[in-house]
Design an enzyme around this catalytic site. Sequence first.
Site, PDB file in Angstrom:
ATOM      1  N   ALA A   1      48.757 -17.196  24.154  1.00  0.00           N
ATOM      2  CA  ALA A   1      47.937 -18.268  23.553  1.00  0.00           C
ATOM      3  C   ALA A   1      47.185 -19.057  24.622  1.00  0.00           C
ATOM      4  O   ALA A   1      47.713 -19.310  25.713  1.00  0.00           O
ATOM      5  CB  ALA A   1      48.827 -19.214  22.753  1.00  0.00           C
ATOM      6  N   ASN A   2      45.991 -19.450  24.296  1.00  0.00           N
ATOM      7  CA  ASN A   2      45.132 -20.161  25.252  1.00  0.00           C
ATOM      8  C   ASN A   2      45.377 -21.657  25.277  1.00  0.00           C
ATOM      9  O   ASN A   2      45.752 -22.226  24.249  1.00  0.00           O
ATOM     10  CB  ASN A   2      43.669 -19.895  24.894  1.00  0.00           C
ATOM     11  CG  ASN A   2      43.252 -18.518  25.341  1.00  0.00           C
ATOM     12  OD1 ASN A   2      43.559 -18.119  26.455  1.00  0.00           O
ATOM     13  ND2 ASN A   2      42.572 -17.779  24.473  1.00  0.00           N
TER      14      ASN A   2
ATOM     15  N   ASP B   1      41.630  -8.681  29.849  1.00  0.00           N
ATOM     16  CA  ASP B   1      40.416  -8.697  30.680  1.00  0.00           C
ATOM     17  C   ASP B   1      40.384  -7.452  31.580  1.00  0.00           C
ATOM     18  O   ASP B   1      39.335  -6.839  31.785  1.00  0.00           O
ATOM     19  CB  ASP B   1      40.405  -9.968  31.539  1.00  0.00           C
ATOM     20  CG  ASP B   1      40.687 -11.199  30.707  1.00  0.00           C
ATOM     21  OD1 ASP B   1      39.784 -11.658  30.013  1.00  0.00           O
ATOM     22  OD2 ASP B   1      41.834 -11.674  30.716  1.00  0.00           O
TER      23      ASP B   1
ATOM     24  N   HIS C   1      42.244 -16.789  32.851  1.00  0.00           N
ATOM     25  CA  HIS C   1      41.784 -16.071  31.657  1.00  0.00           C
ATOM     26  C   HIS C   1      40.738 -16.964  30.985  1.00  0.00           C
ATOM     27  O   HIS C   1      40.988 -17.601  29.956  1.00  0.00           O
ATOM     28  CB  HIS C   1      42.959 -15.785  30.717  1.00  0.00           C
ATOM     29  CG  HIS C   1      42.515 -15.217  29.402  1.00  0.00           C
ATOM     30  ND1 HIS C   1      41.925 -13.991  29.284  1.00  0.00           N
ATOM     31  CD2 HIS C   1      42.543 -15.732  28.151  1.00  0.00           C
ATOM     32  CE1 HIS C   1      41.608 -13.769  28.029  1.00  0.00           C
ATOM     33  NE2 HIS C   1      41.964 -14.828  27.313  1.00  0.00           N
TER      34      HIS C   1
HETATM   35  N1  LIG Z   1      45.227 -14.187  26.601  1.00  0.00           N
HETATM   36  C1  LIG Z   1      44.434 -13.441  25.855  1.00  0.00           C
HETATM   37  O1  LIG Z   1      43.938 -12.410  26.321  1.00  0.00           O
HETATM   38  C2  LIG Z   1      44.133 -13.812  24.433  1.00  0.00           C
HETATM   39  C3  LIG Z   1      43.390 -12.931  23.641  1.00  0.00           C
HETATM   40  C4  LIG Z   1      43.126 -13.269  22.302  1.00  0.00           C
HETATM   41  C5  LIG Z   1      43.594 -14.478  21.782  1.00  0.00           C
HETATM   42  N2  LIG Z   1      44.300 -15.320  22.598  1.00  0.00           N
HETATM   43  C6  LIG Z   1      44.875 -16.557  22.085  1.00  0.00           C
HETATM   44  O2  LIG Z   1      46.057 -16.228  21.333  1.00  0.00           O
HETATM   45  C7  LIG Z   1      46.341 -17.255  20.400  1.00  0.00           C
HETATM   46  C8  LIG Z   1      46.580 -16.675  19.003  1.00  0.00           C
HETATM   47  O3  LIG Z   1      45.403 -16.085  18.513  1.00  0.00           O
HETATM   48  P1  LIG Z   1      45.316 -15.567  17.005  1.00  0.00           P
HETATM   49  O4  LIG Z   1      43.976 -14.980  16.867  1.00  0.00           O
HETATM   50  O5  LIG Z   1      46.511 -14.753  16.658  1.00  0.00           O
HETATM   51  O6  LIG Z   1      45.346 -16.952  16.232  1.00  0.00           O
HETATM   52  P2  LIG Z   1      45.793 -17.220  14.716  1.00  0.00           P
HETATM   53  O7  LIG Z   1      45.327 -18.585  14.377  1.00  0.00           O
HETATM   54  O8  LIG Z   1      45.428 -16.087  13.831  1.00  0.00           O
HETATM   55  O9  LIG Z   1      47.390 -17.224  14.848  1.00  0.00           O
HETATM   56  C9  LIG Z   1      48.071 -18.200  15.547  1.00  0.00           C
HETATM   57  C10 LIG Z   1      49.367 -18.461  14.806  1.00  0.00           C
HETATM   58  O10 LIG Z   1      50.112 -19.416  15.573  1.00  0.00           O
HETATM   59  C11 LIG Z   1      50.775 -20.231  14.620  1.00  0.00           C
HETATM   60  N3  LIG Z   1      51.255 -21.442  15.269  1.00  0.00           N
HETATM   61  C12 LIG Z   1      50.605 -22.621  15.479  1.00  0.00           C
HETATM   62  N4  LIG Z   1      51.430 -23.486  16.062  1.00  0.00           N
HETATM   63  C13 LIG Z   1      52.616 -22.859  16.242  1.00  0.00           C
HETATM   64  C14 LIG Z   1      53.863 -23.254  16.768  1.00  0.00           C
HETATM   65  N5  LIG Z   1      54.067 -24.482  17.247  1.00  0.00           N
HETATM   66  N6  LIG Z   1      54.869 -22.343  16.793  1.00  0.00           N
HETATM   67  C15 LIG Z   1      54.696 -21.111  16.292  1.00  0.00           C
HETATM   68  N7  LIG Z   1      53.539 -20.682  15.765  1.00  0.00           N
HETATM   69  C16 LIG Z   1      52.512 -21.552  15.737  1.00  0.00           C
HETATM   70  C17 LIG Z   1      49.727 -20.472  13.531  1.00  0.00           C
HETATM   71  O11 LIG Z   1      50.320 -20.927  12.328  1.00  0.00           O
HETATM   72  C18 LIG Z   1      49.148 -19.066  13.405  1.00  0.00           C
HETATM   73  O12 LIG Z   1      49.828 -18.304  12.448  1.00  0.00           O
HETATM   74  C19 LIG Z   1      45.139 -18.205  20.461  1.00  0.00           C
HETATM   75  O13 LIG Z   1      45.464 -19.296  21.327  1.00  0.00           O
HETATM   76  C20 LIG Z   1      44.046 -17.347  21.084  1.00  0.00           C
HETATM   77  O14 LIG Z   1      43.067 -18.100  21.704  1.00  0.00           O
HETATM   78  C21 LIG Z   1      44.579 -15.007  23.896  1.00  0.00           C
HETATM   79  O1  LIG Z   2      38.229 -15.941  24.199  1.00  0.00           O
HETATM   80  C1  LIG Z   2      39.074 -16.385  23.431  1.00  0.00           C
HETATM   81  O2  LIG Z   2      39.140 -17.559  23.087  1.00  0.00           O
HETATM   82  C2  LIG Z   2      40.066 -15.427  22.853  1.00  0.00           C
HETATM   83  C3  LIG Z   2      40.712 -14.653  23.910  1.00  0.00           C
HETATM   84  O3  LIG Z   2      41.154 -15.440  24.979  1.00  0.00           O
HETATM   85  C4  LIG Z   2      39.891 -13.502  24.392  1.00  0.00           C
HETATM   86  O4  LIG Z   2      39.708 -13.356  25.598  1.00  0.00           O
HETATM   87  O5  LIG Z   2      39.470 -12.698  23.543  1.00  0.00           O
END
Ligand SMILES: NC(=O)c1ccc[n+]([C@@H]2O[C@H](COP(=O)([O-])OP(=O)(O)OC[C@H]3O[C@@H](n4cnc5c(N)ncnc54)[C@H](O)[C@@H]3O)[C@@H](O)[C@H]2O)c1
Ligand SMILES: O=C(O)C[C@H](O)C(=O)O
Length: 330
Positions: A130-131, A159, A187
């Site tokens: 998560a970001n 990435d 990231h």
């Molecule tokens: N590092 C990476 O490469 C990368 C890539 C894509 C997305 N992300 C990040 O990953 C995260 C999730 O993305 P997503 O598309 O699945 O989002 P999403 O909104 O579909 O899912 C996130 C889930 O987290 C839950 N949530 C919120 N607070 C919570 C808590 N305190 N405890 C447990 N669960 C909780 C929400 O209810 C939701 O179901 C985001 O922060 C997104 O930016 C990171």
């Molecule tokens: O860019 C974002 O916010 C989502 C995720 O971190 C990504 O790299 O796809």
Amino acid sequence: MKKPVKVLITGAAGQIGYALAPQVARGAMLGPDQPVILHLLDIPPAAQSLEGVKMELIDAALPLLAGVLTTTDVDEATQGVEVAVMVGGFPRKAGMERKDVMAKNVSIYKSQASSLEKNAAQGVKVLVVANPANTNALILKENAPSIPAENITCLTRLDHNRALGQVAEKVGARVTEVKNVIIWGNHSSSQFPDVAHGTVGGKPIKEAIEDDEWLKGEFVSTVQQRGAVIIKMRGMSSALSAASSACDHMRDWIHGTPSGTFVSMGVFSDGSYNAPKDIVFSFPVECKGGRWSIVQGLQIDDYTAGKLKATGEELVEEKALALQCLEEQS
Ligand SMILES: NC(=O)c1ccc[n+]([C@@H]2O[C@H](COP(=O)([O-])OP(=O)(O)OC[C@H]3O[C@@H](n4cnc5c(N)ncnc54)[C@H](O)[C@@H]3O)[C@@H](O)[C@H]2O)c1
Ligand SMILES: O=C(O)C[C@H](O)C(=O)O
């Protein structure tokens, strides 16, 4: 049959969780002969959806799936887990920078750190997705002092895989022929995707591509901006590629990287390559025996050093901002 491994996925009712849970239960993360018990955590408003995910996992009759626990109680979710994939949080929407989701997300990571520390199995390996991923991992580390810093990492493998994909597309090679690209730093759009040490079909990438302008320009910006472009195209952030890359990250960490091959991981910085210490920074790493180590001795030219400095500075700023957010919330 091996003893099942308990794997925590937070944010499991979300879109990455939905893509990740079946991949883990098919062995893409821990291996094709390793049974798993999934601990799926989400927040109360998502409880019904989480039950739906559990039903689907049962309906898929996955041979490696030895059990599914769904819960909205973080202490129940972290109980005895050996692998923790922290996806829960709020994703960025179109037009937002990752820092914009900072205040909402860092407080989650502070409180979940304490629960992991109290309840997870000794030696738990943590991957924060998560970001802002690097800074969430740092906050988790600061608030779980008994979990060794080396056990807490963040995802920059997406990435890395994006960079492999761009090079493979450009030269018309299979992605498996492309090796040793590096994602340095955050990231975020300040990351530096570096091909200076990479090869394609055994040949240096620079020689295979013979287009320095593309490598310094379009290639770098495509990888840096890919997350934002996917959000624009899908109206939601990357999910299948994020889930697949999370499996790659954990699999390589646990089972090792092939000899001579390195991958990118966000890890606690020891100051290698003049990166700031005490932040989580993406480095080239090799993995062996369940441990990662930063690849040392790579030649860094002045151009690359400047890029590393910029992304390092952004992470130092993010850390200060995160600490400020946490202080304001306390
Ligand atoms: N590092 C990476 O490469 C990368 C890539 C894509 C997305 N992300 C990040 O990953 C995260 C999730 O993305 P997503 O598309 O699945 O989002 P999403 O909104 O579909 O899912 C996130 C889930 O987290 C839950 N949530 C919120 N607070 C919570 C808590 N305190 N405890 C447990 N669960 C909780 C929400 O209810 C939701 O179901 C985001 O922060 C997104 O930016 C990171
Ligand atoms: O860019 C974002 O916010 C989502 C995720 O971190 C990504 O790299 O796809």
